[in-house]
Design a protein around this motif. Structure first.
Motif, PDB file in Angstrom:
ATOM      1  N   VAL A  25      37.181  -1.137  36.654  1.00  0.00           N
ATOM      2  CA  VAL A  25      38.072  -2.123  36.050  1.00  0.00           C
ATOM      3  C   VAL A  25      38.963  -1.475  34.995  1.00  0.00           C
ATOM      4  O   VAL A  25      40.156  -1.769  34.896  1.00  0.00           O
ATOM      5  CB  VAL A  25      37.258  -3.283  35.438  1.00  0.00           C
ATOM      6  CG1 VAL A  25      38.104  -4.108  34.473  1.00  0.00           C
ATOM      7  CG2 VAL A  25      36.700  -4.173  36.542  1.00  0.00           C
ATOM      8  N   GLY A  26      38.386  -0.567  34.214  1.00  0.00           N
ATOM      9  CA  GLY A  26      39.185   0.121  33.195  1.00  0.00           C
ATOM     10  C   GLY A  26      40.357   0.870  33.794  1.00  0.00           C
ATOM     11  O   GLY A  26      41.469   0.839  33.248  1.00  0.00           O
ATOM     12  N   GLU A  27      40.125   1.522  34.923  1.00  0.00           N
ATOM     13  CA  GLU A  27      41.211   2.237  35.607  1.00  0.00           C
ATOM     14  C   GLU A  27      42.220   1.258  36.196  1.00  0.00           C
ATOM     15  O   GLU A  27      43.432   1.498  36.165  1.00  0.00           O
ATOM     16  CB  GLU A  27      40.621   3.119  36.703  1.00  0.00           C
ATOM     17  CG  GLU A  27      39.813   4.293  36.163  1.00  0.00           C
ATOM     18  CD  GLU A  27      39.011   5.003  37.240  1.00  0.00           C
ATOM     19  OE1 GLU A  27      38.889   6.244  37.146  1.00  0.00           O
ATOM     20  OE2 GLU A  27      38.505   4.341  38.166  1.00  0.00           O
ATOM     21  N   LEU A  28      41.735   0.136  36.722  1.00  0.00           N
ATOM     22  CA  LEU A  28      42.627  -0.874  37.306  1.00  0.00           C
ATOM     23  C   LEU A  28      43.567  -1.458  36.260  1.00  0.00           C
ATOM     24  O   LEU A  28      44.754  -1.681  36.530  1.00  0.00           O
ATOM     25  CB  LEU A  28      41.786  -1.987  37.937  1.00  0.00           C
ATOM     26  CG  LEU A  28      42.563  -3.087  38.675  1.00  0.00           C
ATOM     27  CD1 LEU A  28      43.253  -2.532  39.909  1.00  0.00           C
ATOM     28  CD2 LEU A  28      41.619  -4.234  39.051  1.00  0.00           C
ATOM     29  N   LEU A  29      43.060  -1.685  35.060  1.00  0.00           N
ATOM     30  CA  LEU A  29      43.869  -2.293  33.998  1.00  0.00           C
ATOM     31  C   LEU A  29      45.007  -1.390  33.540  1.00  0.00           C
ATOM     32  O   LEU A  29      45.952  -1.853  32.907  1.00  0.00           O
ATOM     33  CB  LEU A  29      42.978  -2.659  32.808  1.00  0.00           C
ATOM     34  CG  LEU A  29      42.035  -3.853  33.038  1.00  0.00           C
ATOM     35  CD1 LEU A  29      41.071  -3.993  31.872  1.00  0.00           C
ATOM     36  CD2 LEU A  29      42.818  -5.142  33.241  1.00  0.00           C
ATOM     37  N   GLN A  30      44.935  -0.117  33.879  1.00  0.00           N
ATOM     38  CA  GLN A  30      46.037   0.788  33.554  1.00  0.00           C
ATOM     39  C   GLN A  30      47.198   0.652  34.537  1.00  0.00           C
ATOM     40  O   GLN A  30      48.279   1.174  34.303  1.00  0.00           O
ATOM     41  CB  GLN A  30      45.534   2.236  33.556  1.00  0.00           C
ATOM     42  CG  GLN A  30      44.485   2.530  32.495  1.00  0.00           C
ATOM     43  CD  GLN A  30      43.955   3.956  32.582  1.00  0.00           C
ATOM     44  OE1 GLN A  30      44.635   4.857  33.060  1.00  0.00           O
ATOM     45  NE2 GLN A  30      42.728   4.156  32.119  1.00  0.00           N
ATOM     46  N   GLU A  31      46.963  -0.073  35.642  1.00  0.00           N
ATOM     47  CA  GLU A  31      47.952  -0.156  36.716  1.00  0.00           C
ATOM     48  C   GLU A  31      48.698  -1.480  36.761  1.00  0.00           C
ATOM     49  O   GLU A  31      49.681  -1.613  37.492  1.00  0.00           O
ATOM     50  CB  GLU A  31      47.264   0.076  38.071  1.00  0.00           C
ATOM     51  CG  GLU A  31      46.484   1.372  38.163  1.00  0.00           C
ATOM     52  CD  GLU A  31      47.357   2.606  38.092  1.00  0.00           C
ATOM     53  OE1 GLU A  31      48.589   2.489  38.290  1.00  0.00           O
ATOM     54  OE2 GLU A  31      46.814   3.708  37.833  1.00  0.00           O
TER      55      GLU A  31
END
Length: 237
Positions: A25-31
């Motif tokens: 989720v943390g990586e997704l929120l960067q996108e």
């Protein structure tokens, strides 16, 4: 600068049962700050809004998820609200979808992707979510048959968050409008089957670029993604 849709895996892979984490989720929120999807082992429905990620559980109760949570499938973008308009007295989800489609057609957008958010007052929201189901090569339809629950919210304020994909992208994502609901108090939500809207404010953006992050695990290549899953996908939508 064109906005970009960022997608994790494909709907075809999820429909065939690939539900292991691809990113967090943390990586997704960067996108992107707006979108939808699900979590590892199809552990509930994802609503991504205002740069925060929420999970609706099997009973429609919502909680914010940790950045370490795994994501097997999602589609997100940055919502800028380049096209804004109001909707009133929409009796069902088909009326909303028809009006959204009419609006994007005015801007020559039917062959492009879109991200949408509708903030409003809803007379009724008919939704569902599910509990996690650990599996390998068990289809999404089979999983939901075991774990899915439906529920109805009435006279509630909240938001519909969704994406639109054109017909020719079938298999990458669901053609047409796919919508999830999140209540204004961030306590209720889920995947939307039907909805009646009293009044709402719409923000929608046309998107002409996509980045797809495919699973890296060897197990991904054991799924036959060329088979036609259109009817099965429609049955769970």
């Amino acid at each position: 600068m064109n906005n970009r849709m960022y997608q994790v895996s494909t709907l075809q892979a999820l429909a065939l049962g690939y539900s292991k984490a691809v990113i967090t989720v943390g990586e997704l929120l960067q996108e992107g700050d707006t979108g939808l999807g699900t979590f590892e082992d199809v552990n509930g429905e994802m609503i991504l809004m205002d740069g925060r990620c929420f999970r609706a559980d099997q009973d429609g109760n919502v909680s914010e998820v940790s950045p370490e949570t795994g994501v097997p499938f999602a589609a997100v973008a940055d919502l800028q609200g380049k096209q804004c308009f109001k909707l009133t007295d929409m009796p069902d989800i088909e009326a909303i979808r028809t009006e959204l489609t009419r609006k994007i057609e005015e801007n020559f957008g039917l062959n492009s992707m879109h991200v949408v958010r509708i903030d409003g007052v809803f007379e009724k929201v008919d939704a569902r979510s599910e509990a996690p189901y650990k599996s390998h090569h068990v289809t999404l339809k089979e999983m939901l048959g075991k774990t899915q629950k439906a529920f109805i919210f009435e006279n509630i304020r909240g938001s519909l968050v969704g994406v639109y994909f054109p017909d020719y992208m079938d298999g990458i994502n669901m053609p047409g409008w796919h919508l999830h609901f999140l209540s204004e108090d961030r306590l209720k939500g889920g995947h939307v089957f039907d909805v009646s809207l009293k009044e709402g404010q719409v923000k929608v953006d046309k998107i002409t670029e996509i980045s797809i992050n495919l699973p890296k695990a060897a197990a991904f290549d054991t799924y036959s993604l060329k088979q036609d899953m259109q009817e099965e996908i429609k049955s769970v939508e």
